[in-house]
Design a protein around this motif. Structure first.
Motif, short mmCIF file in Angstrom:
data_model
loop_
_atom_site.label_atom_id
_atom_site.label_comp_id
_atom_site.label_asym_id
_atom_site.label_seq_id
_atom_site.Cartn_x
_atom_site.Cartn_y
_atom_site.Cartn_z
N SER A 212 0.97 -1.14 -0.04
CA SER A 212 0.01 0.04 0.23
C SER A 212 0.90 1.27 0.23
CB SER A 212 -0.83 0.07 1.26
OG SER A 212 -1.40 1.32 1.42
N LEU A 213 0.55 2.13 -0.81
CA LEU A 213 1.52 3.45 -1.15
C LEU A 213 1.45 3.89 0.29
CD1 LEU A 213 3.42 4.82 -3.01
CD2 LEU A 213 1.20 6.34 -3.60
N ALA A 214 0.60 4.47 0.80
CA ALA A 214 0.42 4.98 1.93
C ALA A 214 -1.03 5.13 2.36
CB ALA A 214 1.16 6.50 2.10
N LEU A 215 -1.58 5.11 3.82
CA LEU A 215 -2.76 5.60 4.13
C LEU A 215 -2.61 5.66 5.57
CD1 LEU A 215 -5.50 5.48 2.76
CD2 LEU A 215 -5.82 3.18 3.63
N ALA A 276 7.29 10.65 -0.78
CA ALA A 276 6.48 10.26 -1.90
C ALA A 276 6.66 8.96 -2.48
CB ALA A 276 6.47 11.35 -3.30
N SER A 277 7.87 8.48 -2.03
CA SER A 277 8.19 7.21 -2.51
C SER A 277 8.82 6.24 -1.37
CB SER A 277 9.36 7.09 -3.55
OG SER A 277 10.67 7.60 -2.94
N ARG A 324 11.53 23.27 1.71
CA ARG A 324 10.24 23.32 0.87
C ARG A 324 10.17 22.07 -0.07
NH1 ARG A 324 13.00 28.56 1.23
NH2 ARG A 324 11.28 30.22 1.86
N LYS A 325 11.20 21.41 -0.49
CA LYS A 325 10.88 20.27 -1.43
C LYS A 325 10.08 19.28 -0.54
CE LYS A 325 14.51 18.58 -3.85
NZ LYS A 325 15.90 18.14 -3.85
N HIS A 326 10.80 19.01 0.83
CA HIS A 326 9.97 18.18 1.69
C HIS A 326 8.39 18.45 1.66
CE1 HIS A 326 8.58 16.20 5.38
NE2 HIS A 326 9.61 15.24 5.14
N GLY A 327 7.99 19.64 1.86
CA GLY A 327 6.61 20.18 1.89
C GLY A 327 5.92 19.91 0.63
N GLY A 332 1.97 16.27 -2.49
CA GLY A 332 1.72 15.20 -3.29
C GLY A 332 1.37 14.20 -2.98
N LEU A 333 1.66 13.59 -1.79
CA LEU A 333 1.42 12.32 -1.25
C LEU A 333 -0.11 12.45 -0.73
CD1 LEU A 333 2.01 9.37 -0.36
CD2 LEU A 333 2.91 10.39 1.90
#
Length: 408
Positions: A212-215, A276-277, A324-327, A332-333
């Protein structure tokens, strides 16, 4: 002070940072519950190009060039090599580079600070002092503090290494994501989607994992195991022998730690898992040298207080651009977690149609901030209308996450 740096934990993050600190001539002490040489159980995957760029490709046990994903009936070729680490070699690489340090057995219980450094007391009452303490004890760290900003989504997976009555994937193939769900009922397809992550290990052995990607809350491991076995059975594949079972559960969208605190973090404790990954080891290998150099420089200034050393370390690990990239990744997630199976299929089909440099850089967190924004804009422009609407429609914390990313 007994040490320049005290590292808590002896997993990949602890060994990675220790292996960069010791060669710089720093006195490093480690504290871990188990022997740092105890074998690791989990598998660690990585895009092979990441190791090629670091001249570390010899640390791979397996490498595949036939790498595909399924977002429809036909496979999508990824065009990049993928690998699994030889865990013993990776561990040995880091242990060898950190051979000059000493390890203590125990669990940290209390932490205190003074002007010059920090003091850790173990559950057994031993006291260790150092100019800087680095907590690498995972996503639920002993000492590192992070704010509570809402539900934490977790990636969950159940996997099997073993032999099967028929090949689960074609010989020599690696499957990053297989979202085909013809083994599920129509009602089950309305539930949070899962995908197959699988590979041929050679010699008749395969690794298959339902993911599961994320939940939030995560998909239960029991559901993933049931789905995996049904997926295999639908293809006429039965499990003959289980060599190893893998159960993974780790947070994907942890907020950043409080960057003003005196104890330093690294690895999961410092929220380095890609939001995200889910990748981590490549980031450890890339970011440990710069962090170690910043720590050595700060410690070389003998008049610096312990608070100033910690401040310099956090500033090196989480620059304004990385924050900022982390945000953006968290934003996106949050979107992807709300997508249906069909929307995820369309999204990833579009994502992997981007130029390789863009999707590869996105997954490895190696794009600059401007490059990351350009990749996301391009994906939005190429995506089907349903995906574009899903990306625009606010359903949860997306607005606040995006605002934090802009603010930095």
């Amino acid at each position: 002070m007994a040490a320049d740096v005290l590292v808590l934990g002896a997993g990949p993050a602890g060994l990675a940072i220790a292996s960069e600190l010791v060669p710089l001539g720093l006195k490093v002490v480690g504290l871990a519950a188990d022997d740092p040489a105890s074998p690791w159980q989990n598998t660690y995957g990585i895009w092979a190009d990441e190791l090629d760029q670091l001249n570390l490709s010899h640390l791979l046990e397996y490498r595949w060039s036939n790498c595909v994903s399924y977002f429809g009936a036909e496979p999508v070729s990824l065009g990049r090599d993928y690998g699994l680490f030889d865990r013993e070699k990776l561990q040995g690489h880091w242990l060898g580079r950190s051979a000059g340090m000493s390890w203590r057995r125990g669990l940290a219980a209390e932490l205190s600070h003074d002007e010059r450094g920090s003091q850790v007391t173990t559950r057994d009452g031993d006291v260790l002092t150092a100019r800087l303490v680095i907590d690498t004890t995972g996503h639920d760290p002993v000492f590192v503090r992070r704010p509570v900003l809402g539900p934490v989504a977790a990636q969950a997976a159940y996997g099997i290494v073993g032999t099967f009555s028929a090949d689960p994937v074609p010989p020599g193939q690696f499957v990053l994501m297989d979202y085909r769900s013809d083994h599920l009922s129509e009602q089950e397809r309305l539930a949070p989607p899962t995908f197959l992550y699988a590979m041929d290990l050679g010699g008749g052995r395969f690794f298959v994992e339902e993911t599961s990607l994320a939940l939030a809350p995560p998909v239960p491991i029991e559901v993933l195991e049931d789905r995996l076995r049904r997926r295999l059975a639908h293809r006429g594949v039965a499990v003959v022998h289980v060599q190893h079972e893998e159960r993974c559960l780790f947070p994907m969208n942890l907020p950043l730690p409080d960057l003003r605190q005196r104890v330093m973090g690294f690895g999961g404790a410092a929220s380095l898992v890609h939001p995200a990954s889910g990748y981590l080891v490549g980031s450890l290998l890339r970011r440990a040298p710069g962090l170690a150099a910043a720590i050595a420089t700060a410690l070389a200034g003998g008049d610096r207080s312990g608070a100033q050393v910690a401040e310099a370390a956090w500033a090196a690990l989480w620059t304004p651009e990385l924050v900022r990239k982390h945000g953006i990744y968290q934003f996106g997630l949050e979107k992807l977690m709300r997508f249906s199976e069909q929307e995820l299929r369309q999204f990833f089909s579009t994502f992997f149609a981007l130029p390789e440099a863009q999707w590869f850089g996105f997954l490895t967190n190696t794009l600059s901030l401007s490059e990351l924004v350009a990749a996301m804009v391009r994906l939005f422009a190429l995506a089907p209308a349903d995906v574009r609407w899903g990306l625009m429609q606010p359903k949860g914390r997306e607005v606040s996450l995006l605002w934090r990313a802009v603010r930095g």
